[in-house]
Design a protein around this motif. Structure first.
Motif, PDB file in Angstrom:
ATOM      1  N   THR A 230       0.816  -1.222   0.000  1.00  0.00           N
ATOM      2  CA  THR A 230       0.000   0.000   0.000  1.00  0.00           C
ATOM      3  C   THR A 230       0.849   1.270   0.000  1.00  0.00           C
ATOM      4  N   ASP A 231       2.160   1.136  -0.165  1.00  0.00           N
ATOM      5  CA  ASP A 231       3.025   2.311  -0.074  1.00  0.00           C
ATOM      6  C   ASP A 231       2.745   3.340  -1.161  1.00  0.00           C
ATOM      7  N   ASN A 232       2.262   2.899  -2.308  1.00  0.00           N
ATOM      8  CA  ASN A 232       2.014   3.827  -3.411  1.00  0.00           C
ATOM      9  C   ASN A 232       0.562   4.279  -3.486  1.00  0.00           C
ATOM     10  N   CYS A 233      -0.226   3.955  -2.475  1.00  0.00           N
ATOM     11  CA  CYS A 233      -1.632   4.351  -2.470  1.00  0.00           C
ATOM     12  C   CYS A 233      -1.773   5.785  -1.973  1.00  0.00           C
ATOM     13  N   PRO A 234      -2.782   6.500  -2.429  1.00  0.00           N
ATOM     14  CA  PRO A 234      -2.997   7.874  -1.934  1.00  0.00           C
ATOM     15  C   PRO A 234      -3.240   7.856  -0.433  1.00  0.00           C
ATOM     16  N   PRO A 235      -2.588   8.709   0.321  1.00  0.00           N
ATOM     17  CA  PRO A 235      -2.782   8.694   1.781  1.00  0.00           C
ATOM     18  C   PRO A 235      -4.200   9.078   2.159  1.00  0.00           C
ATOM     19  N   GLN A 236      -4.758   8.292   3.091  1.00  0.00           N
ATOM     20  CA  GLN A 236      -6.043   8.611   3.704  1.00  0.00           C
ATOM     21  C   GLN A 236      -7.178   8.798   2.709  1.00  0.00           C
ATOM     22  N   SER A 237      -7.194   7.979   1.652  1.00  0.00           N
ATOM     23  CA  SER A 237      -8.305   8.115   0.707  1.00  0.00           C
ATOM     24  C   SER A 237      -9.444   7.168   1.036  1.00  0.00           C
ATOM     25  N   CYS A 238      -9.269   6.294   2.031  1.00  0.00           N
ATOM     26  CA  CYS A 238     -10.343   5.375   2.407  1.00  0.00           C
ATOM     27  C   CYS A 238     -11.387   6.107   3.252  1.00  0.00           C
ATOM     28  N   PRO A 239     -12.653   5.709   3.190  1.00  0.00           N
ATOM     29  CA  PRO A 239     -13.676   6.309   4.058  1.00  0.00           C
ATOM     30  C   PRO A 239     -13.401   5.995   5.529  1.00  0.00           C
ATOM     31  N   THR A 240     -14.073   6.713   6.398  1.00  0.00           N
ATOM     32  CA  THR A 240     -13.973   6.447   7.825  1.00  0.00           C
ATOM     33  C   THR A 240     -14.348   4.998   8.117  1.00  0.00           C
ATOM     34  N   ASP A 241     -13.627   4.367   9.021  1.00  0.00           N
ATOM     35  CA  ASP A 241     -13.818   2.961   9.435  1.00  0.00           C
ATOM     36  C   ASP A 241     -13.226   1.978   8.438  1.00  0.00           C
ATOM     37  N   TYR A 242     -12.688   2.469   7.325  1.00  0.00           N
ATOM     38  CA  TYR A 242     -12.066   1.605   6.335  1.00  0.00           C
ATOM     39  C   TYR A 242     -10.583   1.946   6.259  1.00  0.00           C
ATOM     40  N   GLU A 243      -9.771   0.998   5.814  1.00  0.00           N
ATOM     41  CA  GLU A 243      -8.362   1.243   5.602  1.00  0.00           C
ATOM     42  C   GLU A 243      -7.843   0.306   4.523  1.00  0.00           C
TER      43      GLU A 243
ATOM     44  N   PHE B 226      -6.869  -1.465  -1.977  1.00  0.00           N
ATOM     45  CA  PHE B 226      -8.214  -1.955  -1.667  1.00  0.00           C
ATOM     46  C   PHE B 226      -8.631  -1.471  -0.283  1.00  0.00           C
ATOM     47  N   CYS B 227      -9.645  -0.609  -0.225  1.00  0.00           N
ATOM     48  CA  CYS B 227     -10.167  -0.116   1.050  1.00  0.00           C
ATOM     49  C   CYS B 227     -11.194  -1.103   1.591  1.00  0.00           C
ATOM     50  N   ALA B 228     -11.028  -1.511   2.829  1.00  0.00           N
ATOM     51  CA  ALA B 228     -11.949  -2.480   3.424  1.00  0.00           C
ATOM     52  C   ALA B 228     -12.072  -2.208   4.909  1.00  0.00           C
ATOM     53  N   ALA B 229     -13.142  -2.712   5.505  1.00  0.00           N
ATOM     54  CA  ALA B 229     -13.387  -2.561   6.944  1.00  0.00           C
ATOM     55  C   ALA B 229     -12.935  -3.837   7.643  1.00  0.00           C
ATOM     56  N   PRO B 230     -11.862  -3.781   8.461  1.00  0.00           N
ATOM     57  CA  PRO B 230     -11.364  -4.997   9.098  1.00  0.00           C
ATOM     58  C   PRO B 230     -12.100  -5.312  10.398  1.00  0.00           C
ATOM     59  N   LEU B 231     -12.042  -6.567  10.807  1.00  0.00           N
ATOM     60  CA  LEU B 231     -12.429  -6.976  12.152  1.00  0.00           C
ATOM     61  C   LEU B 231     -11.227  -6.760  13.060  1.00  0.00           C
ATOM     62  N   LEU B 232     -11.436  -6.231  14.257  1.00  0.00           N
ATOM     63  CA  LEU B 232     -10.361  -5.934  15.205  1.00  0.00           C
ATOM     64  C   LEU B 232     -10.425  -6.937  16.349  1.00  0.00           C
ATOM     65  N   ILE B 233      -9.321  -7.642  16.570  1.00  0.00           N
ATOM     66  CA  ILE B 233      -9.336  -8.767  17.505  1.00  0.00           C
ATOM     67  C   ILE B 233      -8.114  -8.706  18.404  1.00  0.00           C
ATOM     68  N   GLY B 234      -8.331  -8.828  19.720  1.00  0.00           N
ATOM     69  CA  GLY B 234      -7.258  -9.001  20.678  1.00  0.00           C
ATOM     70  C   GLY B 234      -7.039 -10.487  20.911  1.00  0.00           C
ATOM     71  N   TYR B 235      -5.789 -10.933  20.807  1.00  0.00           N
ATOM     72  CA  TYR B 235      -5.475 -12.367  20.773  1.00  0.00           C
ATOM     73  C   TYR B 235      -4.164 -12.578  21.521  1.00  0.00           C
ATOM     74  N   ARG B 236      -4.017 -13.715  22.200  1.00  0.00           N
ATOM     75  CA  ARG B 236      -2.792 -13.925  22.967  1.00  0.00           C
ATOM     76  C   ARG B 236      -2.382 -15.390  22.956  1.00  0.00           C
ATOM     77  N   LEU B 237      -1.092 -15.626  22.718  1.00  0.00           N
ATOM     78  CA  LEU B 237      -0.510 -16.954  22.895  1.00  0.00           C
ATOM     79  C   LEU B 237      -0.075 -17.057  24.357  1.00  0.00           C
ATOM     80  N   LYS B 238      -0.628 -18.034  25.076  1.00  0.00           N
ATOM     81  CA  LYS B 238      -0.433 -18.106  26.526  1.00  0.00           C
ATOM     82  C   LYS B 238       0.874 -18.789  26.924  1.00  0.00           C
TER      83      LYS B 238
END
Length: 952
Positions: free
Chosen positions: A408-421, A431-443
């Motif tokens: 994504t280095d050559n993509c226009p900065p901050q052209s994705c809508p809010t909540d998308y990246e 490709f602008c998309a809305a990701p799922l955000l997950i906290g995960y830990r190897l114990k």
């Protein structure tokens, strides 16, 4: 006439609904379980009101939050509770004995809440229970003996509570249990040797307790044990020699256990990958173990070992860390440890031999660049040729790491809508998309350096989740344990244009993969746990509560039948209602005009505007007056008849708050008075409308001035940026220490810092704010507010994101991110890169000036460096290491004093001019200061709207 027709239409609807209940009655939840759930709810404290639907309808049919059901038998006409998924809902209170009445339940998940009290013995009645997940709460008391008789229990997780007492002997009956996770509690006494009878046990995690007595030698008889982790307990005696017969063992961790005697021979264990016996009182020499090629970590430090380093530590192709420091080892270090090994860019080998009696190195002194050797405190350091191995190691700075993608280095900065990246790995460019955000830990991972296993882990996790490799993006950090904590972003796969979000069923499927442990365990990665599954943006309203069953149940068939019957009736009713609505439209318009708000009678000093005034000020809400829009509604620039320019935030239809909530919010926010807070001038609550009126901020948001903009072409100097930072910090300090009661803002970001005509910074948008905790009856003030996570990604305090504990230091972290924006001009997240991580890397490498915003022009380097240091302190992972807001303001004042005299005078003169006619915090001025009571950010008061994200 209207009432007669309306009554007739609703009678039809009522008849249809009654028919629905009659037909589907055979598929209702068992009455005993309904009663049990009602009792369970009464025992909980639910500050977020997330279980409010537990009072409505049938648990299974109406999809109560967290309640998942199924048809248990063909002979049973009822639905039964199969799962309670109450993960991370900020629940407090206690666990009710009524849990024991949910006879068919298979999964009980209340992880990561604030539930106290003891574990009820009635849970031992749940003979179908497979997963008992109670970790991350405030549970006390002892473990009930009755749990040991659950015949189908696969996993028991009680870690990170305050449970005391001994491990019950009855737990030796858990023949199907594979996972004992009981670490980080206060368990005491002898570990029952009878646990050696457990035929299925794979993971035994009992670290960080108060266990004592001897280590049971019978554990060598456990046929499937892969991980034995008992760190930080207080055992007597030595490590049993029989532990060398644990032929399936992958990890043996007995750190800081007060153990004595020799190290047993572990060379017969064919796949052993991780040994940690550090910080004990082990003595004698290191046995000549023929270790597995899989070994990654050997830590025998802080013991009383003597003799030489055995040659068996050589030729280990995957060794990452060999720690032997603080012993009494002598002789020389065999160079064969690092010779004849292949090192690529991801392979590192750390050899820590400090504080021994080592005389030198046998063989070549030329170490590959991937090898780090520390010899401080050894006689070898008297030799000049060894000097390069004897320097004090530089401090290791945390933490968040990733393997960046350049897609994504050559993509226009901050052209994705809010909540998308941008999806970093997507085969579709930019490709602008809305990701799922997950906290995960190897114990209990089986390695010391994750980088060598990074791509293997990506393959493991994506194959387990049944997604493409390019859909996963992650950052990670090591935490105490050691445990590997991760922040996962899972992106939708690009299939056709517009497919940039997951559908609901896919979100729920991915969530269930984590919550039901459907991702297979990995030998090297060990057991994992889900910390949170935060749904934001387009996923914010998805509630994973739908019941599931295999095939089409009788309830589904009944639903189809009822749907066919009711459809025509409802259509008729709704047509009638639509006609009535059209006929009554004029009546409603007249009725609204008769409504007079009671709010104006309640609040002194805040003006109650009329709807007519609002309409006139905005030219009948003309589109030309619009300056922003968000989830709450639209924002208009208004001009009153006396020439006063204001910002008017108008709620859209469907987003209106109740009158009580609207009134309460205005009453709260009207008490704030500070020159660095946006002023609330008044409100309108009539004609069916709710509007808030603010002072107009003519210079927009701070973000507007940091981005490339046609509107604001002149870039901010360093002096102006420092002044904005100081003003913002003073406003937040007022909230934390002078407001009564104090307030945590919870959504500080560059778009919520507005600039007036004099470029005075003012903090806005209090829609997510929370009152700070107050003292209890004993005068003790809690250190945090427990709350559901809300805020904006990139600014969220990681500790708050993972624990749901909101503190004043959460605001400090967010402001620190704003400071980094001021210094660099970057966005918090750009192309998947995090501003905190990027600036940290530049700072540690001595290249900090390479990331400073070039548009800033010339600047005093010493002042900038101190500002960077302060910003990074604010963004430290550990909340205790962050400064308070008072310390932030003090340090900014110190930096300001260091500024060149001409710059300092210019800033002072601007401040004096801007301060004219502005009341101080102690002023009795009737100008009120703020806040946005709703869903859109303070940036909605001006152009360039970026709506507030409110994760649930």
């Amino acid at each position: 006439m209207f009432e007669s027709e309306l009554r007739s239409s609703w009678l039809r609807v009522f008849w249809a609904m009654s028919l629905l209940l009659v037909v589907s009655n055979s598929q209702s939840t068992h009455p005993a379980e309904v009663t049990a759930l009602q009792v369970i709810k009464e025992s909980f404290i639910d500050p977020g009101n997330l279980l409010s639907n537990w009072d409505r309808g049938d648990p299974c049919v109406s999809n109560w939050t967290g309640v998942l059901c199924f048809n248990r038998t063909l002979n049973d006409s009822y639905l039964h509770v199969r799962e309670l998924q109450l993960l991370n809902l900020n629940l407090a209170g206690t666990l009710s004995p009524a849990f024991g009445r949910l006879s068919y339940m298979q999964i009980l998940d209340v992880m990561w809440n604030n539930i106290g009290g003891s574990i009820p013995k009635e849970i031992g009645q749940l003979t179908n229970l497979e997963l008992l997940l109670l970790n991350g709460n405030q549970l006390t008391g002892s473990l009930p003996e009755e749990i040991g008789y659950l015949p189908n229990l696969d996993r028991i997780q009680i870690d990170q509570n305050h449970i005391s007492g001994q491990i019950p002997l009855s737990f030796a009956n858990l023949n199907k249990t594979k996972h004992f996770h009981m670490n980080n509690n206060s368990l005491s006494g002898q570990i029952p040797p009878e646990l050696s009878r457990l035929p299925s046990l794979v993971h035994m995690l009992l670290d960080n307790n108060n266990l004592s007595g001897y280590l049971p030698p019978q554990f060598s008889e456990l046929p499937k044990l892969l991980i034995l982790q008992l760190d930080n307990n207080h055992f007597d005696g030595s490590i049993p020699p029989s532990y060398g017969n644990m032929l399936q063992l992958l990890k043996l961790s007995l750190r800081n256990c007060s153990l004595q005697g020799p190290i047993p021979d572990l060379s017969r264990i064919p796949n052993l990958a991780y040994i940690d016996l550090s910080n004990n009182n082990l003595n004698g020499s290191i046995p000549p173990m023929n270790l597995s090629d899989d070994i990654t970590t050997i830590d025998l430090s802080r013991n009383q070992l003597t003799g030489t380093i055995p040659p068996s530590f050589s030729g280990l192709p995957n060794l990452q860390r060999l720690a032997l420091f603080n012993n009494s080892l002598n002789g020389s270090i065999p160079s064969t440890i690092w010779q004849n090994r292949t090192f690529n860019s991801t392979v590192q080998l750390t050899l820590d031999m400090k504080n021994n009696r080592l005389s030198g190195i046998s063989g070549s002194l030329n170490l590959p660049p991937n090898v780090t050797l520390s010899l401080q405190g050894n006689p070898a350091c008297t030799n000049a040729s060894m000097a390069r191995f004897c320097d004090s190691p530089s401090a290791i700075v945390s933490r968040l790491q990733s393997v960046p993608s350049n897609s994504t280095d050559n993509c226009p900065p901050q052209s994705c809508p809010t909540d998308y990246e941008y999806a970093p790995g997507s085969p579709a460019p930019c490709f602008c998309a809305a990701p799922l955000l997950i906290g995960y830990r190897l114990k209990s991972p089986g390695f010391s350096d994750f980088l060598a296993y990074f791509y293997s882990f990506e393959v493991y996790l994506t194959s387990g989740l049944e997604i493409n490799h390019f859909q996963l993006d992650l950052t990670y950090e090591w935490r105490k344990g050691p445990r590997l904590q991760m922040y996962l972003k899972i992106f939708p796969a690009y299939t056709v244009p517009g497919s940039n979000t997951f559908n609901t069923s896919e979100v729920l499927r991915i969530r269930s993969m984590f919550t039901q442990w459907k991702i297979p365990d990995s030998e090297i990665f060990g057991p994992y746990e889900l910390l949170n599954f935060t749904l934001v943006g387009p996923y914010a309203d998805i509630i994973p509560t739908s019941p599931s069953s295999s095939g089409i149940s009788k309830g589904a068939v009944a639903g189809i039948v009822v749907g066919a019957i009711v459809g025509a009736v409802l259509l008729s009713a709704f047509v009638s209602l639509y006609i009535l609505k059209k006929q009554r439209k004029k009546y409603h318009a007249v009725s609204r005009r008769r409504h007079v708000s009671r709010a104006s009678l309640k609040i002194e000093g805040v003006k109650s505007f009329t709807y007519s005034e609002m309409k006139h000020a905005t030219n009948n809400f003309d589109v030309a007056s619009e300056v922003g829009q968000g989830g709450y509604g639209k924002v208009y620039k208004g001009v009153f008849t006396d020439g006063t320019v204001v910002a008017i935030k108008r709620a859209q239809e469907g987003s209106l708050q109740g009158e009580k909530e609207f009134l309460t919010e205005i009453e709260l926010l009207s008490r704030l008075h500070h020159r660095n807070l946006v002023s609330l001038l008044g409100f309108c609550d009539e004609e069916g409308e709710q509007m808030l009126v603010y002072e107009f901020m003519s210079n927009g948001t701070l973000r507007d001035h940091l981005s490339v903009s046609e509107k604001y072409k002149e870039s901010l100097s360093f002096g102006m940026r420092l002044r904005i930072a100081l003003g913002s910090a003073k406003g937040i300090l007022y909230l934390h220490s002078e407001a009564d009661p104090p307030i945590f803002h919870r959504d500080i970001k560059a778009t919520n810092i507005l600039l007036d005509s004099k470029m005075v910074a003012k903090v806005a948008d209090f829609g997510l704010s929370r009152l700070a905790p107050v003292a209890d009856l004993e005068g003790v003030v809690p250190g945090h507010v427990s709350t559901v996570v809300k805020g904006t990604p990139g600014y969220l305090d990681p500790e708050y994101f993972l624990t749901h504990k909101l503190t004043d230091k959460s605001d400090v972290y967010s402001l620190g991110v704003v400071f980094l924006e001021l210094l660099t001009g970057m966005h918090p997240i750009t192309h998947g890169k995090n501003i905190v991580r990027e600036v940290n890397i530049a700072y540690r490498s001595g290249m900090i000036f390479s990331v400073i915003d070039a548009k800033m022009g010339s600047y005093p380097s010493e002042c900038v460096e101190k500002f960077v240091t302060l910003a990074l302190k604010c963004c430290r992972e550990d909340t205790d290491e962050r400064p308070s807001m008072a310390e932030v303001v003090r340090e900014l004042e110190n930096i300001r004093q260091m500024m060149p005299e001409t710059d300092s005078k210019i800033i002072d003169s601007i401040d004096i001019e801007a301060g004219k006619n502005v009341s101080s915090p102690s002023s009795s001025s009737t100008t009120k200061n703020p806040y946005v009571s709703s869903d859109i950010s303070g940036s909605d008061l001006v152009s360039g709207v970026i709506p507030t994200i409110a994760p649930r």
